[in-house]
Write a protein that holds these residues in place. Structure first.
Motif: not given
Length: 662
Positions: A633-646
């Motif tokens: 859940r932490s990995i697929v969190n929107d904020t986390n994904l945004k860090k990678f431009g996703m």
């Protein structure tokens, strides 16, 4: 004044039409196990049998216009020994067959086994000594059951269940497989396998089958992606040789093929195993632990009605909250028609498919529990690929589990062939082979949750498509895939496999956890092009993406065959204006051997391998390979994904939404 007069005229006309029956009219009828078919079918005077009730309400609808009929089905069991037909209801009417309490009105094609006894001395001889005190018997003839079907066969099997759980024909070994020591048929194929089923075995235990009445073998006789049941014609216990009956297995037999024995009384040695002596009508059963004779429900499927309910050439027919249980064939078949719906139904314990759809438009299967089936969950055909006329079928919010219990390969939770279907917000689990297979165009699988599938067959994917480069418009987005990784000698398992020239597929926003196997990656593309693998998350997968035959030679060979040319230019025409406007990638020459696939903007977490087969025509952009101890859940969190431009992948929306059977 003119305007007022006109309005008054319209109002008066409307009232007149209403009095003449042209406006919507709602009729309600009732059926109950305690009813009477001579009654009026009203709430206080319901009909008794569902088949009769449906005959009556269909007669009403055929004489009506603009009428909505509701047939309310009271709780209880309704025995169904012949097909219930709903047919030729068209126009501006509708029919809804709905349970008074969802899942509690049961259409039953099985008989309850209530009179068990202990083994007699003579009966005990063939049963293993350690099991004799546990095994129970039932005389089916004394219960009025005289049709015992077949032990193995696509149709007409008599399956046994205890409290809704499928019991197992007595087998050896109890788990896993044996291996063919040598294939001895006289006609050899190029790979050393034999056409004839003459097989040598090493396990002396198999020699006990010589005294069995009707033993069979289940196996993967040549390839680990195609199974069959074989019947023993005779055996030579001295040379330890089995001679199988014709017709022989499609692909022949090879040394080392895996198999096991079924339907042998001498192997009745484990809880939940059974054997049916068809000549005497005696059921032998080793019940599960803590079995209670007076409480637990033991049933044998007896109805050969095919299907149990048929909806043919109808418009606006709905089954709502009905339970269909325990038949030897298919539960529901919709043929042609428009906007027929299966809602919140429970389809359980059938020997064939759960629901079949053959033609028509805008049919819906929503909110159902479909489980314990011999073959597929839902099998659907619709639309027109040549004209790209979509069927617009919808499979939504269903739980489909434990299917393919008889045949273990190519019996998916959902199969579709044709043009135009959406499979959304479902939960698929417990399948020996694939969860989904799409053969066609304009097909979407989104927001589904897929776990514990492809557990036995090899060279398969949780999603699978095969062998036709004209299939286009397939989109797999926002799905959660878990645990598709093979086991033992099963090394070719993928979450998504695009096999033999499948092209133009969009794989977007998926989450893959613990997938991939020794020879296949989580997403495996076998010789296709124009596929896009974008914005996905791969977590703890053995390998992320594998693209095979990347040099183009495979494409050139496959696409030039007569069969491939027929698919491309006769079945459909990929060079037509329609196809090229619908699928712009087809404006490029389809005969070109340049295999361009795109892998971009993916997050690959804790995966030993990302792209085992890299090549110059593979487009790679912005893929991120990291190590992390964070939760999914932490990995697929929107904020986390945004860090990678996703972009977001909407994990919380994947799977069912308030299915009543959860």
């Amino acid at each position: 004044m003119k305007k007022i007069s006109f309005r008054l005229y319209v109002a008066c006309l409307f009232l007149c039409l209403a009095q003449l029956g042209f406006c919507a009219n709602t009729l309600k009828y009732y059926v109950s196990p305690s009813g009477n078919d001579r009654a009026e079918g009203m709430r206080q005077t319901p009909w008794k049998t569902l088949g009769y009730a449906l005959e009556r309400v269909q007669a009403v609808l055929r004489k009506s216009q603009n009428t909505d009929v509701y047939l309310y089905v009271a709780n209880g069991d309704y025995e169904v020994m012949k097909t219930i037909d709903i047919s030729d209801l068209r126009g501006n009417n509708s029919l809804t067959v709905c349970a008074m309490e969802k899942g509690k009105a049961r259409l039953v094609g099985s008989k309850r086994i209530v009179s068990f006894r202990n083994l007699g001395r003579r009966e005990a001889k063939r049963i293993p000594s350690l099991a004799r005190s546990k095994v129970l018997c039932a005389d089916l003839r004394m219960m009025g059951i005289t049709d015992y079907g077949v032990a193995v066969g696509d149709y007409h099997r008599a399956d046994l269940y205890c409290n809704g759980e499928r019991q197992v024909m007595a087998r050896y070994p109890n788990d896993g497989f044996l291996k063919v020591d040598e294939a001895q048929g006289g006609t050899r194929q190029s790979d050393g396998s034999t056409v004839e089923g003459i097989l040598r075995y090493t396990d002396s235990h198999i020699s006990m089958l010589a005294e069995e009445a009707d033993p069979h073998l289940f196996g993967y006789w040549h390839y680990d992606w195609y199974d069959s049941y074989e019947t023993i014609e005779r055996m030579d216990t001295r040379s330890r040789t089995l001679y199988l009956k014709k017709p022989y297995h499609t692909y022949g037999y090879k040394k080392g093929a895996r198999f096991y024995v079924v339907n042998a009384l001498c192997e009745l040695d484990m809880p939940c195993e059974y054997y049916l002596d068809r000549s005497a009508g005696i059921l032998y059963w080793y019940p599960p632990k803590n079995f209670r004779r007076d409480v637990d429900e033991v049933t044998l499927s007896v109805s050969g009605a095919s299907p149990m309910v048929a909806i043919t050439n109808c418009e606006h027919v709905t089954l709502d909250g009905i339970a269909l249980e325990g038949g030897r064939r298919t539960a529901i078949k919709i043929k042609n028609g428009y906007e027929n719906r299966i809602l919140d139904c429970r389809v359980s314990r059938f020997g064939d498919n759960g629901i079949e759809i053959d033609g028509g438009k805008k049919h819906v299967v929503r909110g159902c529990l479909i489980e314990q089936l011999g073959l597929r969950g839902i099998s659907a055909y619709g639309g027109d690929r040549a004209t790209l006329d979509n069927a617009d079928f919808l499979v939504e919010n269903n739980i489909i589990r434990n299917v393919s219990n008889y045949k273990h390969t190519y019996q998916q939770s959902v199969f579709f062939s044709g043009c135009g279907m959406t499979v959304s917000h479902n939960y698929f689990t417990g399948n020996y082979s694939s969860a989904m297979r799409f053969d066609g165009n304009n097909l979407v699988a989104e927001y589904n949750r897929i776990e514990n599938v492809v557990t036995e067959s090899d060279d398969q994917g949780g999603f699978d498509a095969w062998g036709d480069a004209s299939y286009r418009g397939i989109v797999l987005r926002y799905n959660y895939w878990k645990g598709m990784k093979g086991h033992g000698n099963i090394n070719k398992v993928a979450a998504i496999r695009l096999d033999d020239v499948i092209s133009g597929v969009m794989i977007y926003g998926n989450i893959f956890e613990d997938c991939g196997s020794k020879e296949f990656s989580t997403v495996t593309v076998h010789g296709g092009k124009d596929n896009v693998i974008q914005n996905n998350v791969f977590l703890n997968c053995l390998s992320a993406v594998l693209i095979l035959r990347y040099d183009g030679k495979y494409w050139a060979t496959q696409i030039a065959t007569e069969k491939a040319q027929e698919k491309l230019f006769k079945t459909v025409n990929v060079r037509s204006k329609l196809y090229q406007e619908s699928y712009p990638e087809l404006k490029k020459d389809i005969m070109s051997s340049v295999l361009v696939n795109t892998v971009s903007d993916n997050l690959v977490v804790n995966c030993p391998t990302f792209l085992p087969n890299d090549y110059d025509k593979l487009v790679k952009r912005n893929n991120h390979l990291i190590r992390s101890n964070e939760s999914l859940r932490s990995i697929v969190n929107d904020t986390n994904l945004k860090k990678f431009g996703m972009k977001p992948v909407f994990f919380e929306q994947m799977g069912t939404r308030g299915n009543i059977y959860e």
